[in-house]
Structure formats: structure tokens, C-alpha cells
Design an enzyme around this catalytic site. Sequence first.
Site, PDB file in Angstrom:
ATOM      1  N   SER A  88      37.875 -26.787   2.766  1.00 65.89           N
ATOM      2  CA  SER A  88      36.961 -25.659   2.904  1.00 65.89           C
ATOM      3  C   SER A  88      36.106 -25.594   1.642  1.00 65.89           C
ATOM      4  O   SER A  88      36.628 -25.667   0.528  1.00 65.89           O
ATOM      5  CB  SER A  88      37.761 -24.365   3.075  1.00 65.89           C
ATOM      6  N   GLY A  89      34.809 -25.495   1.807  1.00 66.68           N
ATOM      7  CA  GLY A  89      33.902 -25.429   0.659  1.00 66.68           C
ATOM      8  C   GLY A  89      33.430 -26.770   0.145  1.00 66.68           C
ATOM      9  O   GLY A  89      32.657 -26.840  -0.806  1.00 66.68           O
ATOM     10  N   ALA A  90      33.869 -27.855   0.778  1.00 64.70           N
ATOM     11  CA  ALA A  90      33.471 -29.187   0.319  1.00 64.70           C
ATOM     12  C   ALA A  90      32.008 -29.496   0.631  1.00 64.70           C
ATOM     13  O   ALA A  90      31.384 -30.317  -0.038  1.00 64.70           O
ATOM     14  CB  ALA A  90      34.371 -30.258   0.938  1.00 64.70           C
ATOM     15  N   SER A 127      40.036 -30.433   9.736  1.00 65.23           N
ATOM     16  CA  SER A 127      40.953 -31.429  10.319  1.00 65.23           C
ATOM     17  C   SER A 127      41.876 -32.020   9.250  1.00 65.23           C
ATOM     18  O   SER A 127      41.747 -33.171   8.892  1.00 65.23           O
ATOM     19  CB  SER A 127      40.215 -32.527  11.076  1.00 65.23           C
ATOM     20  N   LYS A 144      30.924 -29.721   4.219  1.00 61.99           N
ATOM     21  CA  LYS A 144      30.852 -30.333   5.556  1.00 61.99           C
ATOM     22  C   LYS A 144      29.757 -29.732   6.422  1.00 61.99           C
ATOM     23  O   LYS A 144      28.931 -30.446   6.980  1.00 61.99           O
ATOM     24  CB  LYS A 144      32.196 -30.164   6.299  1.00 61.99           C
TER      25      LYS A 144
END
Length: 174
Positions: A15-17, A87, A19
Site C-alpha cells: 500500500s502506498g508503493a 496481492s 500501483k
Amino acid sequence: MSVQPGTTLWLTGLSGAGKSTIARLVTDRLRAEGHAVEWLDGDELRRSIGRGLGFSREDRFENIRRAAYISGLLNRHGVMTVISLISPYAEMRSYARDMLPDFVEIYVACPLEICEARDVKGLYAKARRGEIPSFTGITDPYEVPVSPEVKLCTAEHTPEECAIELLTWLKKRQ
């Protein structure tokens, strides 16, 4: 650019990468070039077809199954799908790869501390306080892809640079 219809670009990462940001940029660019493409975002999927699913391993897997099913339907009609989903488990991504004939795994790599610093929703802070159980990267594992087709490093590159890198990879693939 020649893009193969029926391809699934599966962006995975913490989360927060980045994507969703990269997925939106890539989708917009492909659409502007006249390609049939749909973006399936994890947050949107949970709000629409994933209501009632929690964050247990089983519920996460069900969310992946639903995303792969929709992507497969679109792919059969020549529509490329761009999917942005955490995922977290290798088994889940392997399932999606087995279900989708032209699956491309894209690992959106970013160190946890940078993801936490980017956290506009405050989810990491809530997870650290114990308010969110089974939060990926904090109280639930994220299994880093072993050999993704593409690895985008968002701590070192802007979302725009990462989108260009992915689009360039797609072009070379043809």
C-alpha cells in the site's frame, strides 16, 4: 505502439508503493493511443464487487479470484486490463497467472518506510496502533515477487518515469 489485446498487466506491491498512480498513467496513455484497455483498481473492486470481504487470507484470495475472472472476460474480448492490487501472497499471483493466458506481473517496489511516509489515508498508523488487523507489511506478510516480468522502483523514480518504463517494456515485448 503495438499492444497485444488480451494482456493483463498485474501491478503488485505494498500500500502506498504507487500501483494505482502508475496504473492510471499507463491506462490513460494506452487509451489515448486508441487501445482497448480497462483499469481494475483494488480499492474500487473492494467497493463494488468485493463488499463483505475482509482481509483474511481467504477473503484476499477471493478478491484476487474475482479480479482475475473479470480480467479474463475482458481479455477474451480483446481488452487489455491493468490491475492494481496489493496481492500480497505469491500463491494468489500464481493463481492469477494460471487463469490468465497473457499475464504480466509488475512488481511496484518501494521500501516500507517510504510507503508509510506517503500514506495519505493514515492506514499504516492505524495498523501500527492495532486498529487494522492483518495489514500487509505490518501485521500480515507481503511476499515479494521472485521473478516478475517488470520491476518498477518508485523510491528512485517518479510515477511518470515508471509508467514510461512499463510502456517501453510493452513496446519491446511486441
